[in-house]
Design a protein around this motif. Structure first.
Motif, PDB file in Angstrom:
ATOM      1  N   ARG A 128     -16.440 -11.326   4.648  1.00 27.07           N
ATOM      2  CA  ARG A 128     -16.073 -10.043   5.262  1.00 27.07           C
ATOM      3  C   ARG A 128     -16.666  -9.946   6.665  1.00 27.07           C
ATOM      4  O   ARG A 128     -15.982  -9.554   7.616  1.00 27.07           O
ATOM      5  N   LYS A 129     -17.926 -10.305   6.778  1.00 25.47           N
ATOM      6  CA  LYS A 129     -18.599 -10.252   8.078  1.00 25.47           C
ATOM      7  C   LYS A 129     -17.949 -11.225   9.062  1.00 25.47           C
ATOM      8  O   LYS A 129     -17.698 -10.882  10.214  1.00 25.47           O
ATOM      9  N   ARG A 130     -17.643 -12.430   8.596  1.00 23.36           N
ATOM     10  CA  ARG A 130     -16.995 -13.441   9.448  1.00 23.36           C
ATOM     11  C   ARG A 130     -15.646 -12.941   9.956  1.00 23.36           C
ATOM     12  O   ARG A 130     -15.281 -13.154  11.116  1.00 23.36           O
ATOM     13  N   LEU A 131     -14.910 -12.229   9.120  1.00 22.35           N
ATOM     14  CA  LEU A 131     -13.595 -11.715   9.508  1.00 22.35           C
ATOM     15  C   LEU A 131     -13.680 -10.467  10.381  1.00 22.35           C
ATOM     16  O   LEU A 131     -12.695 -10.085  11.013  1.00 22.35           O
ATOM     17  N   GLY A 132     -14.853  -9.798  10.382  1.00 19.90           N
ATOM     18  CA  GLY A 132     -15.050  -8.665  11.283  1.00 19.90           C
ATOM     19  C   GLY A 132     -14.867  -7.285  10.677  1.00 19.90           C
ATOM     20  O   GLY A 132     -14.823  -6.296  11.407  1.00 19.90           O
ATOM     21  N   MET A 133     -14.778  -7.200   9.353  1.00 19.13           N
ATOM     22  CA  MET A 133     -14.646  -5.882   8.724  1.00 19.13           C
ATOM     23  C   MET A 133     -16.045  -5.297   8.509  1.00 19.13           C
ATOM     24  O   MET A 133     -16.895  -5.938   7.893  1.00 19.13           O
ATOM     25  N   VAL A 135      -7.545  -7.988   8.857  1.00 17.82           N
ATOM     26  CA  VAL A 135      -8.378  -8.061   7.661  1.00 17.82           C
ATOM     27  C   VAL A 135      -7.841  -7.018   6.687  1.00 17.82           C
ATOM     28  O   VAL A 135      -7.513  -5.900   7.086  1.00 17.82           O
ATOM     29  N   VAL A 136      -7.747  -7.405   5.429  1.00 18.95           N
ATOM     30  CA  VAL A 136      -7.337  -6.490   4.368  1.00 18.95           C
ATOM     31  C   VAL A 136      -8.479  -6.459   3.366  1.00 18.95           C
ATOM     32  O   VAL A 136      -8.800  -7.478   2.762  1.00 18.95           O
ATOM     33  N   GLU A 137      -9.086  -5.303   3.226  1.00 17.78           N
ATOM     34  CA  GLU A 137     -10.276  -5.154   2.390  1.00 17.78           C
ATOM     35  C   GLU A 137      -9.967  -4.355   1.136  1.00 17.78           C
ATOM     36  O   GLU A 137      -9.500  -3.222   1.222  1.00 17.78           O
ATOM     37  N   GLU A 190       4.299  -2.728  11.760  1.00 20.20           N
ATOM     38  CA  GLU A 190       3.915  -1.840  12.863  1.00 20.20           C
ATOM     39  C   GLU A 190       2.984  -2.507  13.874  1.00 20.20           C
ATOM     40  O   GLU A 190       2.951  -2.102  15.033  1.00 20.20           O
ATOM     41  N   LYS A 191       2.185  -3.451  13.437  1.00 24.44           N
ATOM     42  CA  LYS A 191       1.251  -4.193  14.296  1.00 24.44           C
ATOM     43  C   LYS A 191       0.344  -3.298  15.145  1.00 24.44           C
ATOM     44  O   LYS A 191       0.286  -3.430  16.374  1.00 24.44           O
ATOM     45  N   PRO A 192      -0.396  -2.393  14.515  1.00 26.68           N
ATOM     46  CA  PRO A 192      -1.299  -1.542  15.301  1.00 26.68           C
ATOM     47  C   PRO A 192      -2.479  -2.349  15.846  1.00 26.68           C
ATOM     48  O   PRO A 192      -2.804  -3.421  15.317  1.00 26.68           O
ATOM     49  N   LYS A 193      -3.109  -1.833  16.887  1.00 26.61           N
ATOM     50  CA  LYS A 193      -4.319  -2.465  17.407  1.00 26.61           C
ATOM     51  C   LYS A 193      -5.461  -2.041  16.489  1.00 26.61           C
ATOM     52  O   LYS A 193      -5.927  -0.902  16.556  1.00 26.61           O
ATOM     53  N   VAL A 199      -6.891   7.694 -10.063  1.00 27.59           N
ATOM     54  CA  VAL A 199      -7.408   8.704  -9.141  1.00 27.59           C
ATOM     55  C   VAL A 199      -6.658   8.587  -7.816  1.00 27.59           C
ATOM     56  O   VAL A 199      -6.090   7.545  -7.501  1.00 27.59           O
ATOM     57  N   SER A 200      -6.667   9.641  -7.043  1.00 26.36           N
ATOM     58  CA  SER A 200      -6.087   9.592  -5.701  1.00 26.36           C
ATOM     59  C   SER A 200      -7.014   8.783  -4.810  1.00 26.36           C
ATOM     60  O   SER A 200      -8.236   8.836  -4.960  1.00 26.36           O
ATOM     61  N   TYR A 201      -6.435   8.025  -3.903  1.00 26.69           N
ATOM     62  CA  TYR A 201      -7.237   7.251  -2.959  1.00 26.69           C
ATOM     63  C   TYR A 201      -6.474   7.077  -1.661  1.00 26.69           C
ATOM     64  O   TYR A 201      -5.278   7.370  -1.591  1.00 26.69           O
ATOM     65  N   GLU A 202      -7.178   6.625  -0.639  1.00 25.80           N
ATOM     66  CA  GLU A 202      -6.581   6.431   0.684  1.00 25.80           C
ATOM     67  C   GLU A 202      -6.758   4.991   1.154  1.00 25.80           C
ATOM     68  O   GLU A 202      -7.772   4.359   0.867  1.00 25.80           O
ATOM     69  N   THR A 203      -5.765   4.520   1.867  1.00 25.76           N
ATOM     70  CA  THR A 203      -5.885   3.272   2.609  1.00 25.76           C
ATOM     71  C   THR A 203      -6.268   3.677   4.025  1.00 25.76           C
ATOM     72  O   THR A 203      -5.634   4.547   4.621  1.00 25.76           O
ATOM     73  N   LEU A 204      -7.324   3.060   4.546  1.00 22.61           N
ATOM     74  CA  LEU A 204      -7.829   3.389   5.876  1.00 22.61           C
ATOM     75  C   LEU A 204      -7.427   2.320   6.882  1.00 22.61           C
ATOM     76  O   LEU A 204      -7.504   1.120   6.587  1.00 22.61           O
ATOM     77  N   LEU A 205      -7.019   2.741   8.060  1.00 15.58           N
ATOM     78  CA  LEU A 205      -6.787   1.838   9.184  1.00 15.58           C
ATOM     79  C   LEU A 205      -8.086   1.793   9.977  1.00 15.58           C
ATOM     80  O   LEU A 205      -8.562   2.826  10.454  1.00 15.58           O
ATOM     81  N   VAL A 206      -8.674   0.616  10.083  1.00 12.65           N
ATOM     82  CA  VAL A 206      -9.961   0.448  10.771  1.00 12.65           C
ATOM     83  C   VAL A 206      -9.691  -0.081  12.175  1.00 12.65           C
ATOM     84  O   VAL A 206      -9.189  -1.196  12.345  1.00 12.65           O
ATOM     85  N   GLY A 207     -10.023   0.737  13.165  1.00 12.02           N
ATOM     86  CA  GLY A 207      -9.775   0.385  14.550  1.00 12.02           C
ATOM     87  C   GLY A 207     -10.760  -0.632  15.090  1.00 12.02           C
ATOM     88  O   GLY A 207     -11.802  -0.902  14.486  1.00 12.02           O
ATOM     89  N   LYS A 208     -10.448  -1.161  16.248  1.00 14.05           N
ATOM     90  CA  LYS A 208     -11.327  -2.138  16.910  1.00 14.05           C
ATOM     91  C   LYS A 208     -12.692  -1.533  17.229  1.00 14.05           C
ATOM     92  O   LYS A 208     -13.674  -2.252  17.335  1.00 14.05           O
TER      93      LYS A 208
END
Length: 144
Positions: free
Chosen positions: A63-68, A84-86, A100-103, A125-134
């Protein structure tokens, strides 16, 4: 009529093959003993992704190597198309990300919410997928 049906079936089969080839391969890093991670891999495969699963002794290192950032962590980490998909992210969210290819660094479903792909449960349970920005900040990408 039979010829038309045969042509339709042939074209349909070709379309699904082409669709599966449009996604880059997913590299998954998981514990060799984690059953929910293996179920998530199967979820991706059943949704048209080619998945290369790697059993590793330390997912945190990958995870650290990939930058998440660690605060978005879950039980497995993956990379696809430069993102990265976590965690237990639904395949539809990954497909949307690739379209969509977001930054961004990538997307994450932190923790292991019941009812997410690979964590099927009679009590989801309800949950969210988060978009993690640069900048390592996040916004809600999808609600489930």
């Amino acid at each position: 009529m039979k010829q038309a049906l045969g042509l339709f079936l042939l074209l349909s089969a070709g379309a699904s093959t082409t669709l599966a080839q449009t996604y880059p391969p997913v590299e998954v890093f998981k514990s060799p003993t984690c059953g929910c991670c293996s179920k998530w891999v199967e979820h991706l495969r059943s949704n048209g992704f080619t998945v290369n699963a790697h059993d590793v002794s330390d997912v945190n290192t990958e995870r650290k190597r990939l930058g998440m950032p660690e605060r978005y962590s879950s039980c497995h980490t993956a990379s696809v198309g430069g993102y990265v998909v976590e965690g237990h992210v639904p395949a539809a969210d990954i497909q949307r990300l690739l379209k969509e290819k977001p930054k961004a660094i990538g997307i994450s479903v932190p923790s292991m919410p019941l009812g997410s792909p690979g964590m099927e449960s009679p009590r989801p349970v309800s949950y969210e997928t988060l978009l993690v920005g640069k900048d390592e900040r996040h916004k809600v990408y999808a609600r489930h």
